[in-house]
Design an enzyme around this catalytic site. Sequence first.
Site, PDB file in Angstrom:
ATOM      1  N   GLU A 140      59.213  33.311  -0.921  1.00  0.00           N
ATOM      2  CA  GLU A 140      58.168  34.112  -0.299  1.00  0.00           C
ATOM      3  C   GLU A 140      56.972  34.215  -1.243  1.00  0.00           C
ATOM      4  O   GLU A 140      57.153  34.486  -2.425  1.00  0.00           O
ATOM      5  CB  GLU A 140      58.673  35.519   0.032  1.00  0.00           C
ATOM      6  CG  GLU A 140      57.681  36.308   0.845  1.00  0.00           C
ATOM      7  CD  GLU A 140      58.186  37.713   1.223  1.00  0.00           C
ATOM      8  OE1 GLU A 140      57.421  38.452   1.858  1.00  0.00           O
ATOM      9  OE2 GLU A 140      59.327  38.046   0.880  1.00  0.00           O
ATOM     10  N   GLY A 279      59.811  40.821  -9.398  1.00  0.00           N
ATOM     11  CA  GLY A 279      60.288  41.868  -8.508  1.00  0.00           C
ATOM     12  C   GLY A 279      61.662  41.588  -7.945  1.00  0.00           C
ATOM     13  O   GLY A 279      62.613  41.352  -8.681  1.00  0.00           O
ATOM     14  N   ALA A 280      61.766  41.617  -6.620  1.00  0.00           N
ATOM     15  CA  ALA A 280      63.046  41.429  -5.945  1.00  0.00           C
ATOM     16  C   ALA A 280      62.796  40.781  -4.599  1.00  0.00           C
ATOM     17  O   ALA A 280      61.704  40.882  -4.037  1.00  0.00           O
ATOM     18  CB  ALA A 280      63.761  42.766  -5.767  1.00  0.00           C
ATOM     19  N   MET A 281      63.825  40.109  -4.069  1.00  0.00           N
ATOM     20  CA  MET A 281      63.630  39.322  -2.851  1.00  0.00           C
ATOM     21  C   MET A 281      64.826  39.468  -1.926  1.00  0.00           C
ATOM     22  O   MET A 281      65.976  39.374  -2.359  1.00  0.00           O
ATOM     23  CB  MET A 281      63.412  37.846  -3.231  1.00  0.00           C
ATOM     24  CG  MET A 281      63.172  36.945  -2.042  1.00  0.00           C
ATOM     25  SD  MET A 281      61.710  37.465  -1.111  1.00  0.00           S
ATOM     26  CE  MET A 281      62.091  36.782   0.489  1.00  0.00           C
ATOM     27  N   ASN A 283      66.201  37.644   0.454  1.00  0.00           N
ATOM     28  CA  ASN A 283      66.798  36.475   1.106  1.00  0.00           C
ATOM     29  C   ASN A 283      68.087  36.856   1.840  1.00  0.00           C
ATOM     30  O   ASN A 283      68.919  37.573   1.300  1.00  0.00           O
ATOM     31  CB  ASN A 283      67.143  35.406   0.068  1.00  0.00           C
ATOM     32  CG  ASN A 283      66.059  35.228  -0.961  1.00  0.00           C
ATOM     33  OD1 ASN A 283      64.961  34.819  -0.651  1.00  0.00           O
ATOM     34  ND2 ASN A 283      66.379  35.564  -2.208  1.00  0.00           N
ATOM     35  N   HIS A 315      65.798  48.966  -0.659  1.00  0.00           N
ATOM     36  CA  HIS A 315      64.695  48.282   0.023  1.00  0.00           C
ATOM     37  C   HIS A 315      65.092  46.873   0.448  1.00  0.00           C
ATOM     38  O   HIS A 315      64.908  46.485   1.614  1.00  0.00           O
ATOM     39  CB  HIS A 315      63.488  48.240  -0.912  1.00  0.00           C
ATOM     40  CG  HIS A 315      62.298  47.538  -0.348  1.00  0.00           C
ATOM     41  ND1 HIS A 315      61.248  48.202   0.240  1.00  0.00           N
ATOM     42  CD2 HIS A 315      61.977  46.213  -0.284  1.00  0.00           C
ATOM     43  CE1 HIS A 315      60.349  47.329   0.644  1.00  0.00           C
ATOM     44  NE2 HIS A 315      60.767  46.116   0.336  1.00  0.00           N
ATOM     45  N   GLU A 316      65.617  46.097  -0.486  1.00  0.00           N
ATOM     46  CA  GLU A 316      65.940  44.706  -0.153  1.00  0.00           C
ATOM     47  C   GLU A 316      67.087  44.625   0.852  1.00  0.00           C
ATOM     48  O   GLU A 316      67.098  43.751   1.728  1.00  0.00           O
ATOM     49  CB  GLU A 316      66.276  43.913  -1.424  1.00  0.00           C
ATOM     50  CG  GLU A 316      65.193  43.940  -2.497  1.00  0.00           C
ATOM     51  CD  GLU A 316      63.805  43.545  -2.002  1.00  0.00           C
ATOM     52  OE1 GLU A 316      63.699  42.782  -1.025  1.00  0.00           O
ATOM     53  OE2 GLU A 316      62.817  44.028  -2.587  1.00  0.00           O
ATOM     54  N   GLU A 338      57.110  44.860   5.310  1.00  0.00           N
ATOM     55  CA  GLU A 338      57.074  45.538   4.015  1.00  0.00           C
ATOM     56  C   GLU A 338      56.722  47.019   4.131  1.00  0.00           C
ATOM     57  O   GLU A 338      57.365  47.863   3.508  1.00  0.00           O
ATOM     58  CB  GLU A 338      56.095  44.825   3.072  1.00  0.00           C
ATOM     59  CG  GLU A 338      56.537  43.428   2.666  1.00  0.00           C
ATOM     60  CD  GLU A 338      57.874  43.381   1.942  1.00  0.00           C
ATOM     61  OE1 GLU A 338      58.409  44.450   1.563  1.00  0.00           O
ATOM     62  OE2 GLU A 338      58.398  42.269   1.756  1.00  0.00           O
TER      63      GLU A 338
END
Length: 902
Positions: A140, A279-281, A283, A315-316, A338
């Site tokens: 992303e 950050g963080a993702m 997937n 959040h993820e 988001e």
Amino acid sequence: MKKNQDSGPNSFEKSKMDAPKEIFLKDYKLPDYYFDTVDLSFSLGEEKTIVRANISVIPRVDGVTCPLVLDGVNLKLISVKINGNQLQEGDFELDSRHLILTSPPSVNFILETVTEILPQKNTSLEGLYMSSGNFCTQCEAEGFRKITFYQDRPDIMAKFTCRIEADKSLYPVLLSNGNLIEQGDLEGGKHFALWKDPFKKPSYLFALVAGQLESRDDTFTTCSGRKVDLRIWVPLVDLPKTEHAMYSLKAAMEWDVDVFGREYDLDVFNIVSVPDFLGAMENKSLNIFSSKLVLASPETATDADYAAILGVIGHEYFHNWTGNRVTCRDWFQLSLKEGLTVFRDQEFSSDMGSRTVKRIGDVSRLRTYQFSQDAGPMAHPVRPHSYIKMDNFYTATVYNKGAEVVRMYKTLLGSQGFRKGMDLYFERHDGQAVTCEDFFAAMRDANNADFANFLLWYSQAGTPSVNVTSSYNAEARTFSLKFSQTVLPTPGQPIKEPMSIPVAVGLVNSSGKDMPLSSIYHEGKLESVSSGGQLVYTTVLRVTKGEEEFVFSDVSEKPTPSLLRGYSAPIRLQSDLTDDDLFFLLAHDSDEFNRWEAGQILARKLMLHQVVNFQSDNPLVLDPQFVHGIKCIILDSSLDKEFIAKAITLPGEGEIMDMMEVADPDAVHAVRSFIKKQLAFELKQEFLNLVDENRSTEKYEFNDVNMARRALKNTVLGYLACLEDKETNELVLNEYKNATNMTDQFSALAAIAQKPGKARDEALANFYNQWQNDYLVVNKWFALQSSSDIPGNVENVRKLLSHQSFDLKNPDKAFSLIGGFRASLVNFHAKDGSGYKFLGELVVQLDKLNPQVASGMVSAFSRWKRFDETRQNLAKAQLEMIVSTNGLSEHVYEICSKSLAV
């Protein structure tokens, strides 16, 4: 722009930078081709990686004859086939960004490509790259095109399988999206794993990880009885630090069922922690995080770290439904996933801790980062109209203001109405790529609601300013609130329309109690406020016009209005409340957010008045009534201790500078320092008592009571450190030496580091010697030094660039040291331009390594016109130097060019 790596006979090299291309929302068109299934095969190697893609292509319209354009960056094309037939050079075109099939079949067909990539040389942290010996992906927003040729856009949703083959001794763990279907050993010391994701997803959610990792394992049983395997993968040495992350994941899974009715949908959920990640993702089923957002222990992580891990893991995970199962049609709709998911993680953290304290923190971040963005050259709506590089729009506006827009739906509809809207949204759009209008329609239709001009929040940039005046008619027993609203021009939007603004209001009587509300006159109509015979003490006024009046009836005495309770809309609010009114609300308001807000308004007024004194060479003075108000707060045993810590913290220097016509960092810093020191002097004994009362040597626990105790103790310790006497100096040093957890130790170190000298130098050296082998703690050490306000700190930061523990290629280290420097406004905006020069030089260096990190840094220059002429000229010179650099990325070019254009 980067040149493509050599791609053999079909390569296309650029000799100079491409002209940046602006992408517009109005130009969106449906794709001519959809992808049904995508089968990927990776042969991971130490020198190169081969990627085979087998894609089932479906024309959107039968008989379509237009070209199929595939995105691809830094790819070496080995072969391309359609339905098993090798294409020749005349059958396709290849340039630095695209593979174009000029005449594909007009019916369904199979596209096969083989490409070669070099993850070991990929420093952009996009696509497939190496992180500390492990393969890792970040796709992303547009990273998948660095892996294989593809229609790299979110409205292309397909079912993926992924086969990974690699050396078993080097990469014993092979992970991808979905469920593990098959694995086994191969000849030559290799092994493979085959993963299948049964849910359609866009390419930005593809993920792959391969390396030497160990897992913390657990299980979670969903509401329908499905048993889910949970695994958090980290290097072996970090395994003990994953307990809190697992707790956070399980708490998030349970909360999403309880609050939104959303159940997890696969057999396994994997989280991977890597040190080189932005950050963080989210997937699908394989979340990837920067290590700092997973790893925690009492010795090495602060309360803030624990809270951040809880929120980000939540959040993820929440993205599984708001972003994955339902995704965005195009990147302009980014806030659809988001902003919505930030709202969900805010609510999760609020339910897991103090709702008021969480709200204060979220609003403070909004005002610090998003309001300044709204007032600068990068101002854009929650749904931008255009962009050059999408990565530049992962912004506070899209995330934080976007979350406030979602919160306004809940404020207007109530909890039950909001849940009905969410349920309809999922029912309508599961498995689809949708728009902000689709979310709006679900909220409207589920509640048969009138949302007049609410969609302007998505299309209109800028922070609304709302002014409120009040009047009481004793004879008629009515109380009137008159509202007027304006939105200042922003780039590309000189004319603004009135917004739909929900304002939560309560009325407080002379005894400090909320008054029951009965009815309100508005636009010639009398509207009842009470519901079902129950007394109502807070109501939501819908302000939708430039000027509007609401009149409360049957008001027995002149009230003090409590306006914008809970911060019900992301606006700047001005009112005719006097200082006495504010002190009254500070002492009595039942809405704790507004108690905090009253204190902040008083503090801002005080600071601005003293700035004028400083600039006029008049003596600085501290209002005794303000000191008394702070004293009343700290002695109020009924208040949450973490709330007290927030309430006695002065507004930040950036917030005060934003309120000035010409920002003066030196004056604001001098005034804030003066007030802080004077409060410490006036309330020294009370502060000393609070340190004694809240000190503890018990085992660290991450819970509300202990976090609140530590927050209050360490806040007042920061005040006491401003004093010059021996007693407080020894107190702060002893707090550092005797700390039993990182929260207390680091807070004491930060207090010591406020003043240059031997004690500071020795404490910093001691801290590094103790923690030099833990890179996450060392990053805190870098940030503490770089963000210091000690005079001339730029030279200290410059020296730290050569420190053995610093690596410019690591984004967390870069943001800790270089990003931390921007936090010291008095040093970054130094009158001699040394801070600007330092950051300008580093932006150019970073841009060659990682344009996303560089663009994050260069945004500090965006509001250069807010300052005096000397600073303007110095900052502008750096922007001009950066924008004239050969090979500059689109990321940095976009921000610099827009900053210079205002």
